[in-house]
Design a protein around this motif. Sequence first.
Motif, PDB file in Angstrom:
ATOM      1  N   LEU A 119      89.668  72.546  59.952  1.00  0.00           N
ATOM      2  CA  LEU A 119      88.859  73.700  59.566  1.00  0.00           C
ATOM      3  C   LEU A 119      88.582  74.564  60.791  1.00  0.00           C
ATOM      4  O   LEU A 119      88.594  75.796  60.712  1.00  0.00           O
ATOM      5  N   PHE A 120      88.334  73.920  61.938  1.00  0.00           N
ATOM      6  CA  PHE A 120      88.113  74.640  63.189  1.00  0.00           C
ATOM      7  C   PHE A 120      88.372  73.699  64.350  1.00  0.00           C
ATOM      8  O   PHE A 120      88.540  72.489  64.170  1.00  0.00           O
ATOM      9  N   ASN A 121      88.424  74.283  65.548  1.00  0.00           N
ATOM     10  CA  ASN A 121      88.668  73.532  66.777  1.00  0.00           C
ATOM     11  C   ASN A 121      87.529  73.803  67.758  1.00  0.00           C
ATOM     12  O   ASN A 121      87.094  74.948  67.915  1.00  0.00           O
ATOM     13  N   LEU A 122      87.033  72.757  68.412  1.00  0.00           N
ATOM     14  CA  LEU A 122      86.088  72.905  69.511  1.00  0.00           C
ATOM     15  C   LEU A 122      86.873  72.921  70.811  1.00  0.00           C
ATOM     16  O   LEU A 122      87.649  71.997  71.081  1.00  0.00           O
ATOM     17  N   ARG A 173      94.082  82.785  64.705  1.00  0.00           N
ATOM     18  CA  ARG A 173      93.966  83.766  63.623  1.00  0.00           C
ATOM     19  C   ARG A 173      93.905  83.089  62.265  1.00  0.00           C
ATOM     20  O   ARG A 173      93.743  83.742  61.237  1.00  0.00           O
ATOM     21  N   LEU A 174      94.025  81.752  62.253  1.00  0.00           N
ATOM     22  CA  LEU A 174      93.965  80.977  61.016  1.00  0.00           C
ATOM     23  C   LEU A 174      92.720  80.110  60.916  1.00  0.00           C
ATOM     24  O   LEU A 174      92.349  79.681  59.818  1.00  0.00           O
ATOM     25  N   ARG A 175      92.103  79.834  62.063  1.00  0.00           N
ATOM     26  CA  ARG A 175      90.918  78.960  62.075  1.00  0.00           C
ATOM     27  C   ARG A 175      90.125  79.249  63.345  1.00  0.00           C
ATOM     28  O   ARG A 175      90.716  79.538  64.397  1.00  0.00           O
ATOM     29  N   PRO A 176      88.810  79.158  63.314  1.00  0.00           N
ATOM     30  CA  PRO A 176      88.037  79.416  64.530  1.00  0.00           C
ATOM     31  C   PRO A 176      88.297  78.367  65.610  1.00  0.00           C
ATOM     32  O   PRO A 176      88.414  77.176  65.323  1.00  0.00           O
ATOM     33  N   TRP A 177      88.388  78.831  66.837  1.00  0.00           N
ATOM     34  CA  TRP A 177      88.294  77.971  68.012  1.00  0.00           C
ATOM     35  C   TRP A 177      86.938  78.284  68.631  1.00  0.00           C
ATOM     36  O   TRP A 177      86.744  79.347  69.215  1.00  0.00           O
ATOM     37  N   MET A 178      85.993  77.363  68.487  1.00  0.00           N
ATOM     38  CA  MET A 178      84.616  77.585  68.923  1.00  0.00           C
ATOM     39  C   MET A 178      84.460  77.040  70.342  1.00  0.00           C
ATOM     40  O   MET A 178      84.623  75.841  70.574  1.00  0.00           O
ATOM     41  N   PRO A 179      84.135  77.894  71.322  1.00  0.00           N
ATOM     42  CA  PRO A 179      84.194  77.480  72.723  1.00  0.00           C
ATOM     43  C   PRO A 179      82.836  77.068  73.294  1.00  0.00           C
ATOM     44  O   PRO A 179      81.775  77.347  72.731  1.00  0.00           O
ATOM     45  N   CYS A 180      82.890  76.396  74.427  1.00  0.00           N
ATOM     46  CA  CYS A 180      81.747  76.339  75.330  1.00  0.00           C
ATOM     47  C   CYS A 180      82.235  76.822  76.695  1.00  0.00           C
ATOM     48  O   CYS A 180      83.437  76.809  76.971  1.00  0.00           O
ATOM     49  N   ALA A 181      81.313  77.259  77.517  1.00  0.00           N
ATOM     50  CA  ALA A 181      81.675  77.807  78.829  1.00  0.00           C
ATOM     51  C   ALA A 181      81.776  76.686  79.853  1.00  0.00           C
ATOM     52  O   ALA A 181      80.851  75.881  80.006  1.00  0.00           O
ATOM     53  N   GLY A 182      82.912  76.626  80.559  1.00  0.00           N
ATOM     54  CA  GLY A 182      83.080  75.674  81.649  1.00  0.00           C
ATOM     55  C   GLY A 182      82.829  76.330  82.989  1.00  0.00           C
ATOM     56  O   GLY A 182      82.561  77.537  83.080  1.00  0.00           O
ATOM     57  N   ASN A 183      82.956  75.561  84.051  1.00  0.00           N
ATOM     58  CA  ASN A 183      82.701  76.116  85.384  1.00  0.00           C
ATOM     59  C   ASN A 183      83.699  77.211  85.748  1.00  0.00           C
ATOM     60  O   ASN A 183      83.381  78.119  86.526  1.00  0.00           O
ATOM     61  N   HIS A 184      84.911  77.176  85.156  1.00  0.00           N
ATOM     62  CA  HIS A 184      85.896  78.202  85.480  1.00  0.00           C
ATOM     63  C   HIS A 184      85.840  79.410  84.544  1.00  0.00           C
ATOM     64  O   HIS A 184      86.690  80.303  84.635  1.00  0.00           O
ATOM     65  N   PHE A 187      76.530  71.341  64.905  1.00  0.00           N
ATOM     66  CA  PHE A 187      77.273  71.466  66.151  1.00  0.00           C
ATOM     67  C   PHE A 187      76.461  72.310  67.127  1.00  0.00           C
ATOM     68  O   PHE A 187      75.968  73.380  66.773  1.00  0.00           O
ATOM     69  N   ILE A 188      76.336  71.810  68.336  1.00  0.00           N
ATOM     70  CA  ILE A 188      75.561  72.493  69.374  1.00  0.00           C
ATOM     71  C   ILE A 188      76.452  72.671  70.592  1.00  0.00           C
ATOM     72  O   ILE A 188      76.956  71.686  71.157  1.00  0.00           O
ATOM     73  N   SER A 189      76.686  73.907  70.986  1.00  0.00           N
ATOM     74  CA  SER A 189      77.530  74.220  72.143  1.00  0.00           C
ATOM     75  C   SER A 189      76.638  74.607  73.317  1.00  0.00           C
ATOM     76  O   SER A 189      75.785  75.493  73.197  1.00  0.00           O
ATOM     77  N   LEU A 190      76.845  73.949  74.453  1.00  0.00           N
ATOM     78  CA  LEU A 190      75.999  74.140  75.630  1.00  0.00           C
ATOM     79  C   LEU A 190      76.816  74.660  76.801  1.00  0.00           C
ATOM     80  O   LEU A 190      78.030  74.461  76.872  1.00  0.00           O
ATOM     81  N   ALA A 191      76.128  75.299  77.740  1.00  0.00           N
ATOM     82  CA  ALA A 191      76.739  75.781  78.983  1.00  0.00           C
ATOM     83  C   ALA A 191      76.109  74.992  80.127  1.00  0.00           C
ATOM     84  O   ALA A 191      75.078  75.375  80.674  1.00  0.00           O
ATOM     85  N   ASN A 192      76.726  73.863  80.483  1.00  0.00           N
ATOM     86  CA  ASN A 192      75.989  72.960  81.366  1.00  0.00           C
ATOM     87  C   ASN A 192      76.149  73.224  82.859  1.00  0.00           C
ATOM     88  O   ASN A 192      75.619  72.477  83.681  1.00  0.00           O
ATOM     89  N   VAL A 216      77.412  67.466  70.061  1.00  0.00           N
ATOM     90  CA  VAL A 216      77.216  68.377  71.184  1.00  0.00           C
ATOM     91  C   VAL A 216      78.552  68.605  71.877  1.00  0.00           C
ATOM     92  O   VAL A 216      79.304  67.646  72.136  1.00  0.00           O
ATOM     93  N   CYS A 217      78.853  69.857  72.143  1.00  0.00           N
ATOM     94  CA  CYS A 217      80.057  70.236  72.898  1.00  0.00           C
ATOM     95  C   CYS A 217      79.604  70.840  74.226  1.00  0.00           C
ATOM     96  O   CYS A 217      78.819  71.793  74.240  1.00  0.00           O
ATOM     97  N   MET A 218      80.062  70.266  75.342  1.00  0.00           N
ATOM     98  CA  MET A 218      79.734  70.791  76.669  1.00  0.00           C
ATOM     99  C   MET A 218      80.895  70.485  77.598  1.00  0.00           C
ATOM    100  O   MET A 218      81.789  69.710  77.255  1.00  0.00           O
ATOM    101  N   HIS A 219      80.901  71.062  78.789  1.00  0.00           N
ATOM    102  CA  HIS A 219      82.078  70.924  79.641  1.00  0.00           C
ATOM    103  C   HIS A 219      82.003  69.711  80.565  1.00  0.00           C
ATOM    104  O   HIS A 219      82.738  68.742  80.406  1.00  0.00           O
ATOM    105  N   GLN A 220      81.124  69.728  81.558  1.00  0.00           N
ATOM    106  CA  GLN A 220      81.043  68.613  82.493  1.00  0.00           C
ATOM    107  C   GLN A 220      80.444  67.381  81.812  1.00  0.00           C
ATOM    108  O   GLN A 220      79.515  67.488  81.032  1.00  0.00           O
ATOM    109  N   PRO A 221      80.976  66.194  82.123  1.00  0.00           N
ATOM    110  CA  PRO A 221      80.518  64.990  81.425  1.00  0.00           C
ATOM    111  C   PRO A 221      79.325  64.315  82.104  1.00  0.00           C
ATOM    112  O   PRO A 221      79.112  64.436  83.305  1.00  0.00           O
TER     113      PRO A 221
END
Length: 541
Positions: free
Chosen positions: A213-216, A250-261, A306-311, A354-359
């Motif tokens: 349905l979508f991609n994180l 264009r077929l499914r959302p890619w829902m992002p979080c912000a990484g250090n780059h 779903f919770i997307s964070l900018a860690n 939760v979706c975040m970049h650094q572990p």
Amino acid sequence: MAITRRSVLKGSSAAAAAAASVVGAAGEATAAPASGSPATGPLLQSKPHRLGAPGVLGVHLQFGTDASSEMTVSWITPQSVRRPQVRLGSPDGGHGRVVDAETKTYRDDLSKEEVYVHHARLTGLRPGTTYLYTAGHDGATPETGSFTTAPRGRSAFTFTSFGDQATPNLRRVIHLPDGVPSPVNRFPLHTSSQVGSPASADIVAAVERVGPLFNLINGDLCYAAIAGAWGTSRAATWADWFINNSRSTRLRPWMPCAGNHENEKGNGPIGAAGYQTYFSLPQSSASSDEETRGMWYSFTVSAVRFISLANDDVALQDGGDTYIHGYSGGAQRRWLERELKAARSDRGVDWIVVCMHQPMISSTKSAGSDLGIREAWGPLFDQYGVDLVVCGHEHHYERSHPVRGTLPNDTRTPIPVSTRTDVIDTGKGTVHMIIGAGGNIATTQDDMFDTPQGRVLMGLSDTTTSSGHKEPVWVTEDAPWAAVRDHKYTHGFAAFDVDPGDRGSGRTRIRVTYYTFDGPHGDLTPVDTFTLERQRSDARA
């Protein structure tokens, strides 16, 4: 994570095959069945491309605040265009309605290129329904696509997740010791971020094999910041990333979080002007601060919050173009606690992801774990019973046992509550997954300790590295939380099949499969399979 030049991925193809698309002749709009299979009838009327008008490039989707009734269709152009709009195919037939797009711009501080991104917000959609659309502007041939809205209420669905993708590097040139340029391959389809590999393209076809349905996308998306440091256009690198991924986005959302780059020096106060312009994310942060707009957000699909964070906000690591630790002044943490409290008290929400970049948890000798994240967010994850945390940053795959609480030591080592690896009750503890094998050339599967250990970033020294960053201070810890670690495969992603269960059983499950992939058709090989389960919230006393 910090990038060095390393050997490219072995045995992967140079380019990915195009994903399935929905294309029709001029005429009426139709809607595909809710299952996601494309409609076969004619689509929407299109006009021929006119000389001088830029094309419709990098079409991508994002859920709105209500994922069951809102979707945003976005695309990019290198110059201003007239009348950007989306034409939506109605489930009941007809030519569909026209929705004007809002245009946002930013000017890259290095190249001075101005980028235009057009966002058409579609509202009033039906839950669990597949729509057809075209996106375009005056003088350009419209691009077609389809999407399926999220179901409302408890329903089965699939999502996927990975991070650290980069662009396919198909024009990358390596200068040999004698100075003679040597092309990596002969497929000049894209420019280069200098850190991608052929897997950066192949993973798009691999995701389409699953058809979620979508991609994180777990941060460090295209590495435009690295591209800029190495003399490549940051704007072109972003464009390549969207163009490569539009076979899926264009077929499914890619829902992002912000990484250090995603932190690009000069592009706004926290380097996020590009990220914030390219994506129109759910407005659930309730932030009136333009500086932090879209950096954290949430949305609900079925009974999963779903919770997307900018860690970078809480991480101690000096890993971006600029050091921005603490930039929200605690606002993100306060928002996170409100979100977690509301989700856990909602009888319509079973799972918190939760979706975040650094572990918080990593068993490598490279980037490792970050004490800042453990201290800022770990107690909240424990208090409100977060089920799953998906990360990137490290370019390999591993997962933890369910953890709850920490040892009374300086590193705040998470405590495993169970060591079973096939079926895991997340009501007792949080499972952390590192899924950072999305395509980056600098893979880290060989950097893991032989025995389960990890190292934790405790702070920064006064010493500056050759790259201009503060030298990290590390402490090595035992890793009783380590469950499964993939030492073999260089690239992969995870698929999550959500089974809401029934009220009678009172249990709900997520079946998880981590895949590696190979070749332009995204041939899949399962590497790790397990099941998460917990009590349904409507079964609580």
